[in-house]
Design a protein around this motif. Structure first.
Motif, PDB file in Angstrom:
ATOM      1  N   TRP A 108       7.139   9.171   2.075  1.00 53.29           N
ATOM      2  CA  TRP A 108       6.117   8.892   3.073  1.00 53.29           C
ATOM      3  C   TRP A 108       6.646   7.994   4.194  1.00 53.29           C
ATOM      4  O   TRP A 108       6.327   8.205   5.374  1.00 53.29           O
ATOM      5  CB  TRP A 108       4.913   8.218   2.408  1.00 53.29           C
ATOM      6  CG  TRP A 108       4.103   9.149   1.548  1.00 53.29           C
ATOM      7  CD1 TRP A 108       4.398  10.430   1.215  1.00 53.29           C
ATOM      8  CD2 TRP A 108       2.857   8.845   0.913  1.00 53.29           C
ATOM      9  NE1 TRP A 108       3.426  10.958   0.409  1.00 53.29           N
ATOM     10  CE2 TRP A 108       2.461  10.001   0.200  1.00 53.29           C
ATOM     11  CE3 TRP A 108       2.053   7.717   0.848  1.00 53.29           C
ATOM     12  CZ2 TRP A 108       1.284  10.053  -0.535  1.00 53.29           C
ATOM     13  CZ3 TRP A 108       0.877   7.766   0.107  1.00 53.29           C
ATOM     14  CH2 TRP A 108       0.496   8.919  -0.584  1.00 53.29           C
ATOM     15  N   GLU A 231      -2.854   4.954  -7.919  1.00 52.57           N
ATOM     16  CA  GLU A 231      -3.042   4.660  -6.496  1.00 52.57           C
ATOM     17  C   GLU A 231      -2.614   3.233  -6.170  1.00 52.57           C
ATOM     18  O   GLU A 231      -1.944   2.983  -5.156  1.00 52.57           O
ATOM     19  CB  GLU A 231      -4.511   4.870  -6.121  1.00 52.57           C
ATOM     20  CG  GLU A 231      -4.787   4.799  -4.630  1.00 52.57           C
ATOM     21  CD  GLU A 231      -6.231   5.147  -4.314  1.00 52.57           C
ATOM     22  OE1 GLU A 231      -6.999   4.208  -4.007  1.00 52.57           O
ATOM     23  OE2 GLU A 231      -6.582   6.340  -4.396  1.00 52.57           O
ATOM     24  N   PHE A 235       0.544   2.136  -3.723  1.00 55.82           N
ATOM     25  CA  PHE A 235       0.371   1.200  -2.609  1.00 55.82           C
ATOM     26  C   PHE A 235       1.407   0.073  -2.683  1.00 55.82           C
ATOM     27  O   PHE A 235       2.050  -0.268  -1.676  1.00 55.82           O
ATOM     28  CB  PHE A 235      -1.043   0.610  -2.654  1.00 55.82           C
ATOM     29  CG  PHE A 235      -1.256  -0.553  -1.723  1.00 55.82           C
ATOM     30  CD1 PHE A 235      -1.372  -0.364  -0.356  1.00 55.82           C
ATOM     31  CD2 PHE A 235      -1.333  -1.854  -2.213  1.00 55.82           C
ATOM     32  CE1 PHE A 235      -1.569  -1.449   0.508  1.00 55.82           C
ATOM     33  CE2 PHE A 235      -1.523  -2.932  -1.371  1.00 55.82           C
ATOM     34  CZ  PHE A 235      -1.645  -2.731  -0.007  1.00 55.82           C
ATOM     35  N   LEU A 238       4.877   1.352  -1.882  1.00 56.41           N
ATOM     36  CA  LEU A 238       5.072   1.492  -0.434  1.00 56.41           C
ATOM     37  C   LEU A 238       5.489   0.155   0.182  1.00 56.41           C
ATOM     38  O   LEU A 238       6.396   0.098   1.021  1.00 56.41           O
ATOM     39  CB  LEU A 238       3.784   1.987   0.228  1.00 56.41           C
ATOM     40  CG  LEU A 238       3.488   3.483   0.128  1.00 56.41           C
ATOM     41  CD1 LEU A 238       2.030   3.765   0.496  1.00 56.41           C
ATOM     42  CD2 LEU A 238       4.427   4.280   1.040  1.00 56.41           C
ATOM     43  N   ALA A 341       0.436   5.444   4.643  1.00 54.29           N
ATOM     44  CA  ALA A 341      -0.656   5.781   3.732  1.00 54.29           C
ATOM     45  C   ALA A 341      -1.681   6.669   4.429  1.00 54.29           C
ATOM     46  O   ALA A 341      -2.099   7.701   3.889  1.00 54.29           O
ATOM     47  CB  ALA A 341      -1.311   4.504   3.201  1.00 54.29           C
ATOM     48  N   LEU A 345      -3.783   8.079   1.108  1.00 50.74           N
ATOM     49  CA  LEU A 345      -4.173   7.135   0.063  1.00 50.74           C
ATOM     50  C   LEU A 345      -5.610   6.690   0.331  1.00 50.74           C
ATOM     51  O   LEU A 345      -5.847   5.806   1.146  1.00 50.74           O
ATOM     52  CB  LEU A 345      -3.214   5.938   0.075  1.00 50.74           C
ATOM     53  CG  LEU A 345      -3.020   5.172  -1.233  1.00 50.74           C
ATOM     54  CD1 LEU A 345      -2.421   6.081  -2.301  1.00 50.74           C
ATOM     55  CD2 LEU A 345      -2.117   3.970  -1.014  1.00 50.74           C
ATOM     56  N   HIS A 348      -6.491   2.915   0.566  1.00 49.38           N
ATOM     57  CA  HIS A 348      -5.580   2.015   1.271  1.00 49.38           C
ATOM     58  C   HIS A 348      -6.310   0.848   1.921  1.00 49.38           C
ATOM     59  O   HIS A 348      -5.866  -0.301   1.848  1.00 49.38           O
ATOM     60  CB  HIS A 348      -4.772   2.765   2.331  1.00 49.38           C
ATOM     61  CG  HIS A 348      -4.008   1.848   3.230  1.00 49.38           C
ATOM     62  ND1 HIS A 348      -4.477   1.446   4.465  1.00 49.38           N
ATOM     63  CD2 HIS A 348      -2.837   1.191   3.054  1.00 49.38           C
ATOM     64  CE1 HIS A 348      -3.612   0.619   5.010  1.00 49.38           C
ATOM     65  NE2 HIS A 348      -2.609   0.444   4.184  1.00 49.38           N
TER      66      HIS A 348
END
Length: 459
Positions: A108, A231, A235, A238, A341, A345, A348
């Motif tokens: 991503w 999830e 996060f 990331l 995101a 997501l 997010h």
């Protein structure tokens, strides 16, 4: 955690707490030696005092440390033993989930920044592994600061006081290593129970190329968020992957952060004249004068706040620089994670808000720098930095945004963060000036340099 570096500070103002054994003692000498505790009161020779120390043999082993100003053996032991809620080993399933989350995070991020991946291997650490694996990074960061504090403390103490302390004076330097080791150990133990990634404190602490999540702490972070565990993990992956890209491909960044901390350390001074005045006042206030053979008298002097370092203007500048750099790093991470995101997501927004609240209430990064250098990282600086990075990407594109990391002089200053949109607007003007300068230089190189004919008019 204390917001005063290494526990330095004035004596406790609470009379009930001040009367407890070892209270009001910024170095912990009283608590360690049992000054003021049961059996510790009264006079006697220093030899008698040492004979009253049931742990003295063990202390001698600890004091044989010769590896620097911080006893890292003690710090490691203290950190592991202070894990209040214990530690759990990572499972094969957790390691697989972390590896998958970090792999997807890098995919991503490839779409929102030109900085390539900085992660060579994904790691899932237990809390104990986090402590053990990050000790080399902590040593590089903390040792110069502790060394300067010890030097300033020793240089500022009047020779008369050192002489009056007798044989105890000779071990005060070694006690500094013990005290720093104990304090750092407690701080690392608390951090190990909270950090969710390898870079959450604002610096990469794991070996180069290592992307780290701490599954036990990730699970604690996710409690009450009403979001799926995968999830939350993605996060945080990331954020870890984004941070590693920045530190891996901005080679000067880590050193700049270390330099800011060490610049603060270089400025540590203790006012010797103030100590001498305070020492005279303290001696005069003691009934019957100062008795160097009385451990309670020694404790009172050590806990009186006389050795509190004074913050200089140079140190304030170093702290401001450190605060700005940390805010720019965190702001960039916030911006690129938000871009990556996006709609992928669903949670997010809620997760990002949770992270902001975590920082505002004193998360691991804030606790670390508050303990080390008294820095209170203001969330406003983070918001302003994130505004700069978001606006730069929107107006000029991600390449221009990330180009600011090519040299420290291109980054926004603390003053720039006061008016973030003015800084962004100036970047467009600077680009136009650079383009005009380039055109002028090109035109100059194309000028006809053939000498004029003799019959041509003079220019």
């Amino acid at each position: 955690m204390s917001d005063v570096p290494f526990g330095f500070g004035p004596p406790d103002r609470d009379p009930e707490r001040r009367d407890q054994p070892g209270s009001g003692d910024p170095f912990g000498f009283g608590a360690l030696f049992g000054f003021g505790g049961p059996g510790g009161a009264g006079g006697g020779s220093p030899e008698d005092l040492l004979g009253k120390m049931p742990l003295f043999a063990e202390l001698q082993k600890l004091m044989n440390w010769s590896g620097g100003p911080v006893n890292w053996d003690l710090a490691r032991q203290g950190a592991i033993s202070s894990l209040a809620t214990g530690t759990q080993p990572t499972s094969e399933a957790e390691r697989g989930a972390v590896a998958e989350a970090l792999r997807l995070a890098d995919l991503w991020l490839d779409q929102v920044t030109d900085l390539p991946s900085g992660a060579d291997r994904p790691l899932a650490w237990s809390r104990v592994e986090w402590i053990e694996q990050t000790l080399p990074a902590w040593s590089a960061l903390i040792d110069p600061l502790a060394e300067k504090v010890v030097a300033a403390m020793t240089a500022a103490l009047p020779q008369e006081a050192m002489a009056m302390a007798g044989p105890l004076a000779g071990i005060m330097g070694q006690m500094g290593g013990l005290m720093f080791g104990a304090q750092v150990g407690q701080a690392l133990g608390r951090l190990a129970g909270e950090v969710v990634t390898g870079t959450e404190v604002g610096l990469p602490l794991a070996p180069a190329g290592s992307a780290v999540l701490v599954p036990q702490n990730v699970a604690s972070f996710a409690e009450g968020l009403d979001r799926p565990a995968d999830e939350v993990r993605l996060f945080l992956a990331l954020r870890e992957a984004a941070s590693l890209r920045l530190f891996a491909h901005v080679p000067w960044l880590r050193q700049q952060l270390h330099d800011a901390v060490h610049a603060y350390a270089r400025g540590i001074t203790i006012d010797r004249e103030a100590i001498e005045r305070g020492l005279t006042d303290a001696m005069g206030s003691m009934e019957g004068g100062f008795d160097p053979s009385n451990p309670e008298a020694i404790q009172e002097l050590l806990g009186s706040g006389l050795l509190e370092p004074e913050e200089t203007p140079e140190q304030q500048m170093a702290l401001r620089r450190l605060e700005t750099l940390l805010a720019l790093v965190e702001g960039w991470i916030d911006a690129v994670v938000a871009a990556a995101a996006g709609e992928r997501l669903p949670g997010h927004g809620a997760l990002a808000e949770t992270m902001r609240r975590r920082r505002a209430s004193g998360g691991p990064a804030e606790q670390t720098f508050a303990t080390l250098v008294g820095l209170q990282l203001r969330p406003r600086r983070l918001r302003d930095a994130a505004t700069v990075w978001g606006a730069m990407a929107q107006r000029y594109g991600t390449a221009e945004r990330d180009r600011l990391w090519s040299h420290p002089d291109l980054l926004p200053t603390s003053d720039d963060l006061d008016e973030p949109m003015d800084f962004v607007a100036r970047q467009g003007v600077d680009d136009e000036l650079r383009a005009l300068t380039a055109e002028a230089e090109d035109a100059g190189t194309d000028t006809d340099t053939t000498p004029p004919d003799d019959d041509s008019p003079a220019r």
